[in-house]
Design a protein around this motif. Sequence first.
Motif, short mmCIF file in Angstrom:
data_model
loop_
_atom_site.label_atom_id
_atom_site.label_comp_id
_atom_site.label_asym_id
_atom_site.label_seq_id
_atom_site.Cartn_x
_atom_site.Cartn_y
_atom_site.Cartn_z
N ALA A 19 -5.02 1.45 -4.11
CA ALA A 19 -4.91 0.44 -4.11
C ALA A 19 -3.98 -0.60 -2.93
O ALA A 19 -3.45 0.33 -2.75
N VAL A 20 -4.49 -1.46 -3.43
CA VAL A 20 -3.50 -2.02 -2.32
C VAL A 20 -2.75 -3.45 -4.07
O VAL A 20 -3.47 -3.58 -5.07
N THR A 21 -1.59 -3.53 -3.58
CA THR A 21 -0.59 -4.07 -5.34
C THR A 21 -0.71 -5.46 -4.80
O THR A 21 0.07 -5.34 -3.53
N ASP B 14 -8.95 -2.43 -5.89
CA ASP B 14 -9.12 -1.20 -4.98
C ASP B 14 -10.99 -1.51 -4.44
O ASP B 14 -11.21 -0.47 -4.28
N ARG C 278 -4.47 -5.56 -9.04
CA ARG C 278 -4.11 -4.31 -8.30
C ARG C 278 -5.75 -4.60 -7.84
O ARG C 278 -6.53 -5.50 -8.27
N ALA D 226 0.73 -1.09 -0.06
CA ALA D 226 0.10 0.24 -0.02
C ALA D 226 0.65 1.36 -0.21
O ALA D 226 1.90 1.38 1.09
N ARG D 227 0.72 2.38 -0.94
CA ARG D 227 1.71 3.56 -1.19
C ARG D 227 1.15 3.98 -0.21
O ARG D 227 1.59 5.34 -0.36
N GLY E 273 -4.32 2.68 0.73
CA GLY E 273 -3.94 1.21 0.53
C GLY E 273 -4.33 0.80 1.72
O GLY E 273 -4.84 -0.65 1.69
N SER E 274 -3.82 1.28 2.18
CA SER E 274 -3.90 0.88 3.71
C SER E 274 -4.85 -0.16 4.50
O SER E 274 -5.45 -0.87 5.33
#
Length: 152
Positions: free
Chosen positions: A120-122, A138, A136, A47-48, A52-53
Motif C-alpha cells: 500500500a501507499v501511506t 491500495d 492508506r 511505499a514500504r 506500493g512503489s
Amino acid sequence: MLSGLLFLVLSVGALAQEAGPATGWTLLDQFDKPYTADADLRVMLIARDMAGSKLVKAALDGRPAGYLEARHAVFVADISRMPGAISSMFAVPAMRDYSYRVLLDREARVANRFDAQAAAVTWLQLEQGKVVATRRFDSADALRQALERDAQ
C-alpha cells in the motif's frame, strides 16, 4: 506494576513516533541529489515495498515533471530490504527514467518512523512538519484522485 509502567512508556513512545516531527530528515533521490524535509512539506507518500512503489508509479503515470513538488509532496521509497546489488544495478537506474523524484530510504530511517504498511501507499498529511492525518491507498486510481483533489 512494572509491566503496567513498561506498557505506558511504550505507548507514549509509539504515539510520539507517529505524532512527532515529520521533517528535518535528509534523503538522496534516484540521482543522488539530497532532499531535506522542511515545514513547507504537506504530503509525504511512503511505499514500504515494490507493490506500493508500483501504485505510486501508476498514479503518477502521464503526470508532468514537478507534479509532486507543485503539490508540496514527496515520495519516499523504503528500499532497505532490497539487496544492494539489485538496488544499484537495476532498481535505482530504472527509477532515473521516472518523471518524478523518488527519495530513497536505504536504511528505513524515515519510513520506520511511521506506520507504513506493505502493499500500500501511506499518505501522511502534514502541517508545519507535524502529521495531522494518515491515509492508506491500495489503488492507483484512488491515489491519483486524492493527489488531484487533496494535495493542493
